[in-house]
Write a protein that holds these residues in place. Structure first.
Motif, PDB file in Angstrom:
ATOM      1  N   CYS A   1       8.650   6.073   7.004  1.00 46.80           N
ATOM      2  CA  CYS A   1       7.324   6.566   7.366  1.00 46.80           C
ATOM      3  C   CYS A   1       6.285   5.610   6.784  1.00 46.80           C
ATOM      4  O   CYS A   1       6.348   5.268   5.603  1.00 46.80           O
ATOM      5  CB  CYS A   1       7.120   7.978   6.830  1.00 46.80           C
TER       6      CYS A   1
ATOM      7  N   ASN B   1       2.901   6.085   6.922  1.00 53.59           N
ATOM      8  CA  ASN B   1       1.616   6.713   6.605  1.00 53.59           C
ATOM      9  C   ASN B   1       1.817   7.635   5.410  1.00 53.59           C
ATOM     10  O   ASN B   1       2.580   8.610   5.497  1.00 53.59           O
ATOM     11  CB  ASN B   1       1.144   7.493   7.840  1.00 53.59           C
ATOM     12  N   PHE B   2       1.143   7.371   4.317  1.00 51.04           N
ATOM     13  CA  PHE B   2       1.399   8.102   3.072  1.00 51.04           C
ATOM     14  C   PHE B   2       1.093   9.593   3.253  1.00 51.04           C
ATOM     15  O   PHE B   2      -0.045  10.001   3.311  1.00 51.04           O
ATOM     16  CB  PHE B   2       0.580   7.513   1.930  1.00 51.04           C
ATOM     17  N   CYS B   3       2.159  10.426   3.324  1.00 50.85           N
ATOM     18  CA  CYS B   3       1.972  11.793   3.795  1.00 50.85           C
ATOM     19  C   CYS B   3       2.257  12.868   2.757  1.00 50.85           C
ATOM     20  O   CYS B   3       1.858  14.012   2.925  1.00 50.85           O
ATOM     21  CB  CYS B   3       2.851  12.019   5.013  1.00 50.85           C
TER      22      CYS B   3
ATOM     23  N   MET C   1      10.812   9.524   2.859  1.00 50.51           N
ATOM     24  CA  MET C   1      10.829   9.852   4.290  1.00 50.51           C
ATOM     25  C   MET C   1      11.355   8.634   5.053  1.00 50.51           C
ATOM     26  O   MET C   1      10.603   7.742   5.436  1.00 50.51           O
ATOM     27  CB  MET C   1       9.419  10.241   4.762  1.00 50.51           C
TER      28      MET C   1
ATOM     29  N   HIS D   1       2.078  11.124  10.190  1.00 47.85           N
ATOM     30  CA  HIS D   1       3.242  10.306   9.845  1.00 47.85           C
ATOM     31  C   HIS D   1       3.227   9.029  10.676  1.00 47.85           C
ATOM     32  O   HIS D   1       2.614   8.977  11.742  1.00 47.85           O
ATOM     33  CB  HIS D   1       4.547  11.067  10.121  1.00 47.85           C
TER      34      HIS D   1
ATOM     35  N   HIS E   1       6.755  10.856   0.243  1.00 45.56           N
ATOM     36  CA  HIS E   1       6.590   9.938   1.385  1.00 45.56           C
ATOM     37  C   HIS E   1       7.588   8.786   1.317  1.00 45.56           C
ATOM     38  O   HIS E   1       8.146   8.381   2.338  1.00 45.56           O
ATOM     39  CB  HIS E   1       5.140   9.429   1.385  1.00 45.56           C
TER      40      HIS E   1
HETATM   41 CU1  CUA Z   1       5.529  10.869   6.595  1.00 48.52          CU
HETATM   42 CU2  CUA Z   1       4.882   9.323   4.981  1.00 48.52          CU
END
Ligand code: CUA
Ligand code: K7E
Length: 623
Positions: A603, A605-607, A614, A568, A611
């Motif tokens: 967030c 960072n593509f999680c 987030m 993340h 996402h």
């Molecule tokens: Cu955690 Cu995108």
């Protein structure tokens, strides 16, 4: 560089340019006419299909980018950039509290020579050390996390270019300086160069358990410039060899003035002797560091004349010899440690420079290797069959020659102007003899144009046969100096951060997320998980929090997704803040909430599929 070499080789710039130009046209033609069968064989050797992995890691220095580039060999795919000396927006390196502190107020570095930690003269794959020539720092990268764990600032130094080289069991990380400077950060005019300026070697120890670098002691040397160094191994274990230039003590116009003499020196230092003396209390303290003058210790330092302004010096895998690359003299010189030891025993000295006994060149030199037309030798690497490989900067080629006889076996063009070469496990006691990579300074016509400045490049060769086979060229960001190629199975990357590491700021359960206020300090002990932030488990809106304008905010965020590759990121809008939290990692980032208003947090960072959801808010109440 060209100007310097032109001046020193006694060529007019026009002539040198035309030499380079014609040789490049020749290379382009040679490349265009490579038979299809050979191209197909090269393509097959570098193709690593999905599902298979590369045989080697290549850890390449990022030069003035300050970072470490990680490639797979033979595919030459760039796998990772590990931030070391420079800030990195993507990971938040240099922005979060721990890395910011480690960087010591600097925002960039000039990283030339990586050194993987060694056990019994072989890469053990645990850590990698890096030098910052610009700001006198040494870094340690943990190769289980691919994360910089410590940076050490060295006093009394003038650019550790001849660094870093490790002794065979990583007893020391050796860092000789490039520029002489007055000791103790003192002022002294350049007119006092010879008396007041000193060269220094820093000997650093590394505590593997604590992942910490420690200054052990420094060695004071004459005010020469130390260019490259290497540590002895096996029969030469205990010694360090270094090339020097500017033994003329020039303080201006070095391209001419530092190249007056036909010979400079290789300096040989016995670190085992010095270590004993330091332990026995025979060192002064300068600027908080123990410093020893090797001239006060019998048998601790010698100089050997070498062709002027040498560049690289490389100890052979068996530790019996070292090869100096001429740079301004078109030859490689092979020196024998045994001959040096014999000459020392016989006191076969020809001079005494600055109190350092100078050994007789003919007594220590084993042979000069001078391939016709090969110009600008810079660095030497080795295979497992007694061969050496030299990069030739000016004639833009790699020369393969036999260490025992000096016989030249093969020469292959490089595209173009190679600095270092890196053979697979090539500077260990047991090289593999499979691949060789050159770090090239000039790309010219190799790739699609990207404006006036072109990328630097790496050329990959298969060196398993008698003749080297050029497999491919890949562009690389500046600046490939040295790199190291290590067998992939020696590196043991972790999938998640160890949960049991002592990290007092970690929060492992979402229900434990909390906010603690201490005066004007607000500590947020939060978690990041798919697909939300929880800053305060007891709040109505767990993903938002409120502070007062002027508060100092500490975000201690733990990524509790203990799952491979679920990373993340956390940004705070308009506050110029972003950092990354890897699986199982806790990171702290602090800032002063000096702007009032509402600041979305998301967030970066593509999680997960959610996402985009987030997110949360930082609310800053006006004063
Ligand atoms: Cu955690 Cu995108
Ligand atoms: Cu690039 Cu090793 Cu700094 Cu030679 S040095 S090229």
């Amino acid at each position: 560089m060209n100007k310097l070499l032109t001046a020193l080789l006694g060529l007019s710039s026009g002539l040198l340019v035309s030499v380079l130009f014609f040789s490049d046209v020749g290379r382009q033609n040679a490349r265009a006419s490579t038979p299809d069968g050979e191209l197909a064989s090269a393509a097959q050797k570098v193709y690593v299909p999905h599902g298979k992995k590369d045989e080697y890691y290549l850890f390449s220095s990022g030069g003035h980018s300050g970072q470490l580039f990680v490639y797979g060999v033979p595919s030459m795919r760039q796998i990772r950039i590990v931030p070391v000396f420079s800030q990195d927006a993507a990971t938040g390196y240099g922005f979060d509290d721990a890395s910011k502190k480690m960087m010591g107020g600097y925002t960039w570095g000039d990283f030339h020579h990586p050194a993987i930690s060694e056990t019994a003269g072989d890469y053990d794959g645990q850590f990698l050390f890096a030098n910052d020539v610009a700001n006198n720092r040494i870094a340690a990268v943990d190769l289980s996390l691919f994360h910089t764990t410590d940076i050490l600032k060295m006093p009394n130094m003038g650019g550790p270019h001849a660094a870093v080289f490790v002794t065979p069991n990583t007893e020391y990380i050796v860092a000789p300086t490039r520029f002489a400077r007055p000791l103790g950060d003192e002022y002294a005019p350049l007119d006092k160069y010879k008396e007041k300026y000193k060269g220094v070697v820093t000997m650093i120890q590394f505590d593997r358990a604590k992942k910490k670098l420690n200054l052990a002691y420094q060695i004071v040397l004459p005010p020469w410039s130390y260019d490259l160094s290497d540590a002895g191994k096996k029969m030469s274990d205990g010694w360090v060899v270094m090339t020097t230039y500017n033994t003329e003590f020039a303080t201006t116009n070095l391209e001419i003035n530092a190249s007056q003499k036909d010979r400079d020196y290789i300096v040989m230092v016995n670190w085992k002797k010095l270590e004993q003396e330091v332990a026995a209390g025979k060192a002064n303290t300068v600027n908080g560091v123990k410093m020893i003058d090797p001239r006060d210790v019998e048998g601790a330092i010698y100089a050997i004349p070498v062709a002027k302004s040498p560049h690289g010096v490389d100890v052979t895998p068996d530790g019996t010899r070292f090869v100096a690359s001429g740079k301004l003299a078109p030859l490689m010189t092979v020196f024998s440690f045994q001959k040096a030891f014999d000459a020392i025993a016989k006191k076969d000295f020809v001079a005494n420079e600055f109190g350092i006994p100078v050994l007789k060149y003919e007594s220590v030199m084993e042979r000069e290797v001078d391939p016709p037309g090969a110009l600008g030798p810079l660095h030497t690497q080795f295979d497992d069959r007694g061969n050496a490989f030299n990069t030739m900067f000016i004639s833009s080629e790699v020369v393969k020659w036999k260490l025992d006889t000096g016989e030249v076996i093969d020469r292959q063009p490089v595209f173009y102007s190679p600095g270092h070469a890196t053979a697979a496990e090539g500077d260990t006691a047991a090289p593999d003899g499979t691949y060789l990579i050159t770090g090239n300074k000039i790309a010219k016509d190799s790739f699609l144009g990207v404006g006036p400045s072109h990328p630097e490049s790496l050329d990959l060769f298969d060196i398993s046969g008698d003749k080297m086979q050029h497999l491919m060229s890949v562009p690389i960001p500046p600046e490939p100096h040295y790199s190291q190629m290590v067998k992939a199975d020696k590196i043991k990357p972790k999938l998640i951060y160890d949960k049991d590491e002592t990290r007092p700021d970690s929060v492992w359960k979402a229900d434990d997320a909390r906010i603690e206020r201490k005066g004007s300090e607000v500590h947020v002990y939060g978690v990041a998980m798919r697909s939300k932030f929880i800053f305060d488990a007891k709040a109505e809106r767990k993903d938002s929090f409120t502070v007062r304008q002027g508060d100092r905010v500490f975000l201690h965020i733990t990524n509790i997704d203990l799952d491979q590759d679920i990373t993340h990121g956390l940004e705070v809008m308009d506050y110029n803040l972003n950092f990354e939290i890897q699986p199982g990692q806790t990171s702290t980032l602090s800032f002063t909430a000096d702007k009032s208003g509402v600041f979305p947090i998301y967030c970066t960072n593509f999680c997960s599929a959610l996402h985009q959801e987030m997110s949360g808010h930082l609310l800053v109440q006006p004063k």
